[in-house]
Every structure is written in C-alpha cells, then in structure tokens.
Enzyme design. Structure first.
Site, PDB file in Angstrom:
ATOM      1  CE  LYS A  53       4.478   2.632  13.337  1.00 12.24           C
ATOM      2  NZ  LYS A  53       4.904   2.358  11.996  1.00 12.24           N
ATOM      3  CG  HIS A  64      -2.070  -0.911   1.101  1.00 14.33           C
ATOM      4  ND1 HIS A  64      -3.137  -0.893   1.952  1.00 14.33           N
ATOM      5  CD2 HIS A  64      -2.340  -1.862   0.179  1.00 14.33           C
ATOM      6  CE1 HIS A  64      -4.011  -1.806   1.573  1.00 14.33           C
ATOM      7  NE2 HIS A  64      -3.544  -2.425   0.509  1.00 14.33           N
ATOM      8  CE1 TYR A  88      -0.858   3.398   9.659  1.00 14.14           C
ATOM      9  CE2 TYR A  88      -0.239   3.106   7.366  1.00 14.14           C
ATOM     10  CZ  TYR A  88      -1.068   2.809   8.420  1.00 14.14           C
ATOM     11  OH  TYR A  88      -2.101   1.930   8.258  1.00 14.14           O
ATOM     12  CE1 TYR A  97      -4.852   3.210   9.319  1.00 14.03           C
ATOM     13  CE2 TYR A  97      -5.266   2.942  11.663  1.00 14.03           C
ATOM     14  CZ  TYR A  97      -4.564   2.602  10.518  1.00 14.03           C
ATOM     15  OH  TYR A  97      -3.582   1.658  10.591  1.00 14.03           O
ATOM     16  N   PRO A 146      -3.297  -0.809  18.841  1.00 12.96           N
ATOM     17  CG  PRO A 146      -5.113  -2.154  18.298  1.00 12.96           C
ATOM     18  CD  PRO A 146      -4.440  -1.484  19.450  1.00 12.96           C
TER      19      PRO A 146
END
Ligand code: APR
Ligand code: PHB
Length: 392
Positions: free
Chosen positions: A298, A74, A386, A203, A294
């Site tokens: 990570k 991604h 990220y 998200y 979560p």
C-alpha cells in the site's frame, strides 16, 4: 539566495512528483527540493504494486506510456499456508478491478521525466534544513544546494519528504497523536534474473516464516523472506535464499526456478501513523505522515491518494479562494490511511511467523486462512482492500 514560488515541495518521491504535476496542470507554480541525486532516487529499489487508482492517476497525468507497455496487470493473488495454496480472484469479487505490477523506481523515473518535460523545476541534491513561518501567509524553506544556503519563500509548504524528512518535525507536537508498531521481523528482498515461477503473486505463511513471490517482468523476479531484525545479507548466500524460498513457497506439483540474484537487501517492518497531517501552511503527504508494512503493497498508493486530496485542496484555494478542502485535508486522507493500516497489519499477522507452530495464535492464523476459502465475504474483504477501495 532568496527566491519564491507558490508551493514549495520537499521530496521527489512519488508524492512530491505527482503533486507537482497536478499543480502544474492547473497553472500553479511549484519547485521541488530533493536531497538526493537524480540517479539515486531513480535507482532506489522498493515495492512495485500499483492499485487501479494509482494507475488511473498516472494515466491522467500523461506519464503512463512505459507503464502501459511494461506494467503487468494481475487479476488475482495466491495465498498459501504451509503448502496449501488458494487463489483470490479480483475481477469477480471487486467488479472488474485489478492491480498492476511495475517497480516504484520505474514510476519515479517516469514522473521525473514528465516533470522535467513540463518545465517543472526539480533541484536535486538540495537539502531542506528548516521551515519557518508556517502560521504566516509566506512560509520559507531554508535549504542547502551546491554548498550554498538558500531560502525559498512560498504560499504553502508540502512535506513530501518521507519518514526521515524534516516536514513532520515542523508539526507542533501538541497537534497530533503518534501510533507505532515495530514488528519483530524484517524482510530480505531479492531481485533475480529469472522468469517468474508464478503468473500471479504468492503470499505464503510457513512454519519457517513468511515469503512472497513477486515479479518485475517476464525475465526478472522479486522475492522476499521473513528474517530476524538483526539478520544481515551476509548470512544469506544465494543458494540459501533459494533453498529457503523453495521450502516456504512450495506446494504440490509446483517448483521454484532460481537464477542469478543482482539485488539483496533487508528492510525492517513498521506501522507508523500520525492523526493530523497539517498545521498552518504546512501539509504532509505520503511516508512523511504514515508507514505501512509492505505486506499489503500500500505504501506508494497511499502517498498518491494523499496527493489527490492535497492537489484538489490547493487548486480550490487558488481558483476559488476557498480553504474548506485545505481545512479538511487530514480528515479526508485519514479514512483511507486507517483502512490501509488495518489491512496491512491484518496481512502481516496472517502470514508472518510470530507464535510457535501449533500454538493458539498460530491456529487462529490457520483458521483465518481457511476462512478465505470457505467464505466469499472474507475473500471479498481481502480482494477489495488489496486492489484498493474506490469509495474512500
Ligand atoms: N530535503 C530534501 N529532500 C528530502 C529531505 C530533505 N531534508 N528529506 C527527505 N527527502 C527526500 C528523500 O530523499 C526522498 O527522495 O524526500 C523523498 C521522499 O520520497 P519517498 O521516501 O519515496 O516518500 P513518498 O514520496 O511519500 O513515497 C512513498 O515510498 O518509501 C516508499 O513504500 C513507500 O512506496 C512508498 C513511497
Ligand atoms: C513487490 O513487488 O515488490 C511487492 C509486491 C507486493 C507486496 C510487497 C512488495 O505486498
């Protein structure tokens, strides 16, 4: 029975399994003791986001055949706030880095197979009960296997046995400080046989609570919603889950596809940290030493990052009789762990409902979200954390 090895590893999760493979490559003997059965650890459903560093290590270990075929790269992520969606592109903000979506239990299956192929001994259903002699040159792990008591003597003990393991219990209490946040919400996670409704993860903050759209393959979707800590899966029949996800993830011109749900569970959210991960000949790695919520994806990546340091330190000791990397192990790991703690905590507060809609705290959340769209610097901060910082 008494037997011996160089490094006794407790736990066949991502941490223990990668450590064994890295040591074996350097000719350092080890044995893994795992409480559960092989079938159990291979089917334990967890997150599925791999940083570039993690993918690189699995490749380096020659265990990436399936990951290279089935992992989904991604190059960006969608962030949403009450129906307003924006995309953070990784490539241009991080110099070409990306993440790979591949379930943790698939990683574990591949690593177990690679360990067994290389002749590394994994004792399943071997319950480590206590560790002795960590301040001597020959510590021992006492464990139970097939109803019998055993002692494994070694040069070093690696506590890769997760949050509930025994490794951390053997660190003297006066050698570390402990930090903990228990969040006032949990995640209900589902796996469903339906094509993902989005090409990248979403998200989402919504005044009804957080939700996350993730995926496992072209035909399997993984989604989460924020629920109360005392909630149960019985309160969430399939139709209600889809309805709620559809509202929380919704944005104009987009709809969520539903399908048969085949896994449903609730996970509490916690940040946990100790600021020393070693004592004498005992070294902790992964969830044994730290838990992140979560929201930043990570957990597994941090476990693998610890192991890179631990494997180098042990190799340096065996090859050069040099203990400097062993001495600095905790400090070397902690910089990355604190960064991940901060990022995971930031993402958690940004996207979960905690304060009433329209309150000061909630309007700050909204301002932080809007800032991502206004400022390349803020978008870059999110993107680089990220995908995982290379430098630390
Ligand atoms: N004896 C032997 N094995 C044990 C014992 C014990 N006393 N206690 C725990 N274990 C085993 C557990 O059964 C588990 O398989 O240790 C293993 C620890 O593995 P993980 O929990 O997967 O931890 P780690 O390898 O650090 O990986 C961290 O897992 O929890 C996720 O989100 C987290 O992705 C992260 C990753
Ligand atoms: C998952 O796919 O399970 C997943 C992805 C990203 C997260 C958490 C979980 O932040």
């Amino acid at each position: 029975m008494k037997h011996s090895t160089k490094v006794g590893i407790i736990g066949a999760g991502p941490a223990g399994l990668t450590l064994a493979l890295l040591l074996q490559r350097k000719g350092i003997d080890c044995i893994i003791l795992e409480n559960r059965s092989r079938q159990y650890v291979e089917s334990r459903v967890r997150a599925g986001l791999l940083e570039q560093n993690t993918v690189d290590l699995i490749r380096e270990l020659g265990a990436s055949e399936r990951l290279d075929k089935e992992g989904l790269e991604h190059h960006g992520v969608y962030l949403s706030f009450n129906g307003v969606r924006q995309r953070v592109p990784f490539k241009e903000l991080t110099g070409g880095r990306c993440i790979t979506i591949y379930g943790q239990q698939e990683v574990v299956k591949d690593l177990i197979q690679a360990n067994l192929d290389r002749g590394i001994e994994i004792l399943f259903e071997a319950h480590a009960k206590h560790i002795e002699g960590i301040k001597t040159d020959n510590p021992s792990i006492f464990y139970q296997h097939n109803g019998e008591e055993h002692e494994l003597t070694c040069d070093f003990v690696a506590g890769c046995d997760g949050y509930h393991g025994i490794g951390r219990q053997h660190l003297p209490k006066d050698t570390y400080n402990e930090f903990r946040i228990e969040y006032p919400f949990s995640w209900l996670g589902i796996l469903a046989n339906v094509a993902p409704s989005s090409d990248e993860l979403i998200y989402a903050y919504h005044e009804r609570g957080f939700s996350l759209h993730s995926l496992r393959s072209e035909t399997v979707s993984r989604l989460y919603i924020q629920v109360e800590n005392d909630d149960t899966v019985d309160n969430w029949p399939d139709e209600k889950v889809w309805e709620e996800l559809s509202i929380r993830l919704g944005t104009e011109g987009w709809s969520l596809q539903s399908g048969p749900i085949f896994e449903k569970s609730i996970t509490p959210m916690r940040s946990f940290m100790i600021d020393n991960m070693q004592h004498g000949r005992l070294f902790l790695a992964g969830d044994a030493a730290h838990i992140v919520p979560p929201t930043g994806g990570k957990g597994l990546n941090l476990a693998v990052a610890d192991i890179r340091f631990l494997a180098s330190a042990l190799t340096n000791w065996y090859e050069n009789q040099d203990d400097s990397l062993l001495q600095s192990y905790s400090q070397d790991c902690l910089r990355r762990i604190w960064r991940a703690q901060d990022f995971s905590n930031f993402m958690t507060y940004l996207f979960h409902k905690q304060a009433p809609h329209g309150s000061f705290e909630n309007l700050l959340q909204k301002s932080k979200f809007d800032y991502i769209g206004i400022s390349k610097a803020q978008a870059t901060t999110i993107a680089e954390n990220y995908v995982g910082l290379k430098e630390i």
